[in-house]
Design a protein around this motif. Sequence first.
Motif, PDB file in Angstrom:
ATOM      1  N   LEU A  20      47.731  47.166  85.155  1.00 24.86           N
ATOM      2  CA  LEU A  20      47.754  46.771  83.622  1.00 24.86           C
ATOM      3  C   LEU A  20      46.371  47.352  82.928  1.00 24.86           C
ATOM      4  O   LEU A  20      46.438  47.749  81.685  1.00 24.86           O
ATOM      5  CB  LEU A  20      48.103  45.366  83.292  1.00 24.86           C
ATOM      6  CG  LEU A  20      49.701  44.982  83.826  1.00 24.86           C
ATOM      7  CD1 LEU A  20      49.955  43.494  83.397  1.00 24.86           C
ATOM      8  CD2 LEU A  20      50.539  45.717  82.732  1.00 24.86           C
ATOM      9  N   THR A  21      45.292  46.780  83.644  1.00 24.57           N
ATOM     10  CA  THR A  21      43.899  47.246  83.188  1.00 24.57           C
ATOM     11  C   THR A  21      43.831  48.802  83.172  1.00 24.57           C
ATOM     12  O   THR A  21      43.191  49.135  82.226  1.00 24.57           O
ATOM     13  CB  THR A  21      42.869  46.757  84.059  1.00 24.57           C
ATOM     14  OG1 THR A  21      42.982  45.188  84.046  1.00 24.57           O
ATOM     15  CG2 THR A  21      41.460  46.821  83.613  1.00 24.57           C
ATOM     16  N   LEU A  24      45.925  50.204  80.261  1.00 19.46           N
ATOM     17  CA  LEU A  24      45.252  49.939  78.972  1.00 19.46           C
ATOM     18  C   LEU A  24      44.053  50.671  78.633  1.00 19.46           C
ATOM     19  O   LEU A  24      43.740  51.161  77.743  1.00 19.46           O
ATOM     20  CB  LEU A  24      44.829  48.439  79.080  1.00 19.46           C
ATOM     21  CG  LEU A  24      44.218  47.969  77.373  1.00 19.46           C
ATOM     22  CD1 LEU A  24      44.970  48.236  76.561  1.00 19.46           C
ATOM     23  CD2 LEU A  24      43.795  46.402  77.767  1.00 19.46           C
ATOM     24  N   LEU A  28      43.350  53.335  75.695  1.00 20.40           N
ATOM     25  CA  LEU A  28      42.392  53.604  74.681  1.00 20.40           C
ATOM     26  C   LEU A  28      41.315  54.521  74.803  1.00 20.40           C
ATOM     27  O   LEU A  28      40.577  55.223  73.679  1.00 20.40           O
ATOM     28  CB  LEU A  28      41.180  52.205  75.097  1.00 20.40           C
ATOM     29  CG  LEU A  28      42.042  50.898  74.764  1.00 20.40           C
ATOM     30  CD1 LEU A  28      40.993  49.807  75.325  1.00 20.40           C
ATOM     31  CD2 LEU A  28      42.418  50.657  73.353  1.00 20.40           C
TER      32      LEU A  28
END
Length: 402
Positions: A20-21, A24, A28
């Motif tokens: 998930l990191t 993300l 970004l």
Amino acid sequence: MKARFTYLGDMLFLILVAALTAALAVILLYPLLRGAKAADNIRAGEAAVYRDQLRELDRDLDGGLITPEEADYARAEIGRRLIAVSADEPAETPKPARHHRFTEAFVLLVLPVLGLCLYLTTGRPDLPSQPLEARLENPGNDVAVLITKAERHLAENPDDGKGWDVLAPIYFRTMRVNDAQVAYRNAIRLLGPSPVRLDGLAETLIAVSDGVVTEEARQVLEQSLTLEPDNPRARFYIALSMEQAGRPDEARQAFEALAKQSPSDAPWLPLVNQHIAMNGGAPAGANQAAPGAGSAASGANPATPGNPTQQDVAAAENMSAGDRQQMIRGMVESLDAKLSEDPNNFEGWMRLVRSYAVLNDKDRAAGALKRGLAAFPPPGEEGRQLLALARELGIATEEATQ
């Protein structure tokens, strides 16, 4: 084996967090990485459009669709725009942009580190995982888990009347009134009617109808009275139905009969006295005192803010209906002032909201509700009881909870 499963579960959790990191970070960083390339693509696209327009202009001229003068004018305008777009293109190959390096490093490194520190500070990484099945086996004081456990049991055993009987009041206290209605009906169907079950069903029906005693609720209450003729809850709601139906004389008589039946320290007696006064009667209590009983003879505890004293009750018996109403309003305003000075009085807020409602002053009732919720917020048990009372009395709760 159990330790192995725990280890695998922890690893799966860490892998999921890492994935998930990373996702993300990509989301970004994508706008930062494609910014310069997107600008070049836009310029190239505009130049291609102008070149197509020049070729289309030549075809229109050859086909005789436009005159040579019009073609020259249009060609000059398109050429001007093409030159302007071409002039914006860099003369040499641009160097890789460096002004996003700090932002990219922040996204890739600082944000995950900050998230990890926040989790270690506020989270419980040492807490073992506990699936739903384990929480259902040991619910502790978690009401939501207890309700889920009971619902699972009743889904497998729908004819368990005791289960419905236990779950119905819990549904009602948590404001799941439609579920409470179903649970009470099932309990009555399977275990038979009783005053407690019938009163609970009637209160649920009243809550569903926003505080109005419907005909169905009245029939349920009358059935409860056949089983327990001195049932104060059923008698109160039946008297309230008369008041709501615009029959003040019958309502006053019913409330007065309930007041005479009630003990002098009954917790519902102050509310009954308010309804008696609202319907033009004198609050009960003075005639119930035994000789030498002193101040305890009042239908309500005189030490509680807003309750009538024995002198108030005695004076009210000799007043006209208008003077009596004015005296009641003065007592309510006195209670309002005391609660403004000391808001930590839950019973006082309940009494104040109901008092303004029975005086048909809905604006002040809503204001008192909002102030009471400020002292006892809705997440707490007292706040939920205030909201339930407001719904019962037909007071709007949306503005009060904002």
